[in-house]
Design an enzyme around this catalytic site. Structure first.
Site, PDB file in Angstrom:
ATOM      1  CG  ASP A   1       4.188 -13.422  -4.125  1.00  0.00           C
ATOM      2  OD1 ASP A   1       4.755 -14.340  -3.355  1.00  0.00           O
ATOM      3  OD2 ASP A   1       4.830 -12.322  -4.095  1.00  0.00           O
TER       4      ASP A   1
ATOM      5  CD  GLU B   1       0.799  -9.744  -3.723  1.00  0.00           C
ATOM      6  OE1 GLU B   1       0.603  -9.141  -4.601  1.00  0.00           O
ATOM      7  OE2 GLU B   1       1.859 -10.184  -3.115  1.00  0.00           O
TER       8      GLU B   1
ATOM      9  NE  ARG C   1      12.015 -12.831 -12.993  1.00  0.00           N
ATOM     10  CZ  ARG C   1      12.833 -13.831 -12.704  1.00  0.00           C
ATOM     11  NH1 ARG C   1      12.045 -15.089 -12.466  1.00  0.00           N
ATOM     12  NH2 ARG C   1      14.014 -13.908 -12.749  1.00  0.00           N
ATOM     13  CD  GLU C   2       4.598  -6.318  -8.305  1.00  0.00           C
ATOM     14  OE1 GLU C   2       4.217  -5.237  -8.908  1.00  0.00           O
ATOM     15  OE2 GLU C   2       4.784  -6.248  -7.068  1.00  0.00           O
TER      16      GLU C   2
ATOM     17  CD  GLU D   1       7.091 -13.791  -1.180  1.00  0.00           C
ATOM     18  OE1 GLU D   1       8.298 -13.739  -0.231  1.00  0.00           O
ATOM     19  OE2 GLU D   1       6.312 -13.371  -1.619  1.00  0.00           O
TER      20      GLU D   1
ATOM     21  CD  GLN E   1       0.414  -7.286  -7.984  1.00  0.00           C
ATOM     22  OE1 GLN E   1      -0.184  -6.271  -8.355  1.00  0.00           O
ATOM     23  NE2 GLN E   1       1.217  -7.010  -6.939  1.00  0.00           N
ATOM     24  CB  THR E   2       1.352 -14.080 -10.434  1.00  0.00           C
ATOM     25  OG1 THR E   2       1.635 -13.214 -11.757  1.00  0.00           O
ATOM     26  CG2 THR E   2       0.067 -14.814 -10.522  1.00  0.00           C
ATOM     27  CG  ASN E   3       6.292 -10.471  -8.011  1.00  0.00           C
ATOM     28  OD1 ASN E   3       7.395 -10.800  -8.896  1.00  0.00           O
ATOM     29  ND2 ASN E   3       6.639  -9.427  -7.387  1.00  0.00           N
TER      30      ASN E   3
END
Length: 164
Positions: free
Chosen positions: A111, A113, A137-138, A109, A126-128
């Site tokens: 992300d 956010e 890996r946020e 996934e 916020q990415t991950n």
């Protein structure tokens, strides 16, 4: 993600008021329903007269999202978003790519956010990245612009060697 093949589906979960605009290359007569399916409260989606802008919103009972009907191995995925203004603390609007949901918890996934905020405070994305169901890996990014003032394009380039 290594030599494993993953089918990906573009998803957007709107748990806040969200405006988005999409265009489909080579498919000018396409409609939202031709390309996406709504997940959640269908009555929480409104479409502009030209069919190019969709308004998603939540109330105190439910939100809404949508996902592509097609699956993709790799690609360039972008979305134009305009977030709701004013106080949105406690609300998260997400745009993400996910391998087959049936593969959970071993899914892959990516992300984006958009974290809600108090009026006057900066907006944060916020990415991950998840691989085989493992994230960690946020990263948080303070935006240098107001994502509620106009539409902005957020994109993911995912190929066999890179995620950008």
């Amino acid at each position: 993600m290594g030599s494993r093949r993953r089918d990906l589906r573009a998803l957007a979960a709107a748990v806040a008021a969200l405006l988005l605009s999409c265009s489909f290359r080579g498919a000018s007569a396409s409609s939202f329903g031709d390309n996406f399916e709504i997940t959640g409260a269908e009555d929480h989606v409104k479409t502009s007269a030209d069919g190019q802008t969709w308004y998603l919103y939540l109330d105190n009972k439910t939100g809404v999202g949508f996902q592509t009907k097609e699956r993709y191995l790799f690609g360039w995925f972008s979305m134009k978003l305009k977030l709701v203004g004013n106080d949105s603390a406690g609300v998260v609007t997400a745009y993400y790519m996910c391998s087959d949901v049936d593969a959970a918890p071993q899914r892959d996934e990516l992300d984006f956010e958009f974290l809600g905020n108090r009026t006057g405070q900066p907006y944060i994305i916020q990415t991950n990245v998840y691989h085989n169901g493992v994230g960690g890996r946020e990263m948080r990014h303070s935006l240098w612009f107001d994502p509620t003032a106009d539409f902005h394009t957020y994109a993911i380039l995912w190929n066999a060697k890179h995620i950008v």
